[in-house]
Write a protein that holds these residues in place. Sequence first.
Motif, PDB file in Angstrom:
ATOM      1  N   ASP A   1       1.027  -0.846  -0.015  1.00  0.00           N
ATOM      2  CA  ASP A   1       0.055   0.323  -0.232  1.00  0.00           C
ATOM      3  C   ASP A   1       1.292   1.011  -0.219  1.00  0.00           C
ATOM      4  O   ASP A   1       0.677   2.576  -0.354  1.00  0.00           O
TER       5      ASP A   1
ATOM      6  N   GLN B   1      -4.379   7.634   4.924  1.00  0.00           N
ATOM      7  CA  GLN B   1      -4.913   6.222   4.575  1.00  0.00           C
ATOM      8  C   GLN B   1      -6.125   6.406   5.698  1.00  0.00           C
ATOM      9  O   GLN B   1      -5.869   5.999   6.552  1.00  0.00           O
TER      10      GLN B   1
ATOM     11  N   GLU C   1      -9.847   2.564   3.347  1.00  0.00           N
ATOM     12  CA  GLU C   1      -9.439   2.507   1.372  1.00  0.00           C
ATOM     13  C   GLU C   1      -7.870   2.646   1.251  1.00  0.00           C
ATOM     14  O   GLU C   1      -7.206   2.445   2.464  1.00  0.00           O
ATOM     15  N   ARG C   2      -8.073   3.024   0.012  1.00  0.00           N
ATOM     16  CA  ARG C   2      -6.187   3.289  -0.201  1.00  0.00           C
ATOM     17  C   ARG C   2      -5.687   4.104   0.136  1.00  0.00           C
ATOM     18  O   ARG C   2      -6.605   4.969  -0.171  1.00  0.00           O
TER      19      ARG C   2
ATOM     20  N   ARG D   1      -2.234   9.286  -5.154  1.00  0.00           N
ATOM     21  CA  ARG D   1      -1.836   7.635  -4.983  1.00  0.00           C
ATOM     22  C   ARG D   1      -2.940   7.242  -6.527  1.00  0.00           C
ATOM     23  O   ARG D   1      -4.277   7.391  -6.319  1.00  0.00           O
TER      24      ARG D   1
ATOM     25  N   SER E   1      -3.644   4.083 -10.071  1.00  0.00           N
ATOM     26  CA  SER E   1      -4.167   3.076 -10.214  1.00  0.00           C
ATOM     27  C   SER E   1      -2.443   2.958 -11.646  1.00  0.00           C
ATOM     28  O   SER E   1      -1.959   2.152 -11.354  1.00  0.00           O
TER      29      SER E   1
ATOM     30  N   ASP F   1     -10.631   7.305 -11.184  1.00  0.00           N
ATOM     31  CA  ASP F   1      -9.220   6.353 -11.139  1.00  0.00           C
ATOM     32  C   ASP F   1     -10.245   5.193 -11.992  1.00  0.00           C
ATOM     33  O   ASP F   1     -10.900   4.118 -11.025  1.00  0.00           O
TER      34      ASP F   1
ATOM     35  N   GLY G   1      -9.009   2.262 -12.683  1.00  0.00           N
ATOM     36  CA  GLY G   1      -7.911   1.658 -12.092  1.00  0.00           C
ATOM     37  C   GLY G   1      -8.780   0.597 -10.923  1.00  0.00           C
ATOM     38  O   GLY G   1      -8.819  -0.172 -10.988  1.00  0.00           O
ATOM     39  N   TRP G   2      -8.656   1.449  -9.721  1.00  0.00           N
ATOM     40  CA  TRP G   2      -9.183   1.013  -9.000  1.00  0.00           C
ATOM     41  C   TRP G   2     -10.823   1.605  -8.849  1.00  0.00           C
ATOM     42  O   TRP G   2     -10.859   1.210  -7.605  1.00  0.00           O
ATOM     43  N   GLN G   3     -11.562   2.045  -9.140  1.00  0.00           N
ATOM     44  CA  GLN G   3     -12.744   2.454  -9.091  1.00  0.00           C
ATOM     45  C   GLN G   3     -13.043   2.608  -7.940  1.00  0.00           C
ATOM     46  O   GLN G   3     -13.490   2.692  -7.096  1.00  0.00           O
ATOM     47  N   ARG G   4     -12.402   3.696  -8.278  1.00  0.00           N
ATOM     48  CA  ARG G   4     -12.530   5.375  -7.084  1.00  0.00           C
ATOM     49  C   ARG G   4     -11.667   6.590  -7.652  1.00  0.00           C
ATOM     50  O   ARG G   4     -11.639   6.977  -8.873  1.00  0.00           O
TER      51      ARG G   4
END
Length: 300
Positions: free
Chosen positions: A21, A69, A73-74, A180, A182, A232, A234-237
């Motif tokens: 992470d 963080q 969540e990421r 940050r 994906s 994003d 790639g990370w669906q956020r």
Amino acid sequence: MGVSEPRHARPHRVKTGEGVDHPLADLLRPEAGQSFRWTEQQGRELLLVEHPRCTAVFSRQGGQLLHFQPRGERPLLWCAARWPRIGAIRGGVPVCWPWFGRHPMESGWPHHGWARLSDWRLTGKEADATGVRLNWRLELHDWVVELEAELGDEMHLRLTTRHRDSETCVLSHALHAYWRISDVARVGLLGLDGAEGRDLLVREACRQEGELRIVDGCHRVFRRGGKVTIQDAGWQRRICIDGGGNANTVVWHPGSRPLGEVSWSEGLGFLSVQGAACGQDGVTLVAGEEARLSLRVWVE
């Protein structure tokens, strides 16, 4: 609010590789039950923040938030795994102050000013059920700059500069956040449609039409603050960034241009979207006046 002095710990190994992470993940142990504790990493003093709602890491050098963080969540912030022995840490939210970019008259002075190279003083910290609040302070000649951070489910940073000299001065500054993501090729930036500004790569005026996507590098200063959103795929956020009344939104990514001590693949994992007042939107301060920047950030 009491402030304890740092206790130096043995350096921890930095994790690298897929699935990790954050490069500071080894340092964080929320089960320890301490909201705040000091340690050392790669020659820097770090303040670790471990709260049920979030984790975070600050560097005393620069008063710099390196990691944030929210629970579940990421991480929101990107940080380089390797730091230079001397100089600024790339990542998190460096404070560019009291000038942005190159100094307009002194070519030998550091890029983005003195703040990110100086040790800041922690003047306050507290925690409650909603999160944590910290205050960092730097005094430089006739300037005083303070960074207030509120961290919990969201991240809120406020930078305040007070000018105490009798002479009028011009200030430019930025909260130079590295978000940050994906993969920079899989994100779009929403909220700047119709915004005008300057493209620093081609050195000409620009106007954004629709969603901003990074093809091979970007460095644009838009004359608009307010809310923008990193979408994003790639990370669906969605990372929502509210610059409030800031004069400028700066968007930067080096593309294929190399960054010192950052691998090509590592560099694909961030997009820098900054709150700023710079260039023709720099602030002229007379004695006793203040200037402010802010960033409020949350995930959707």
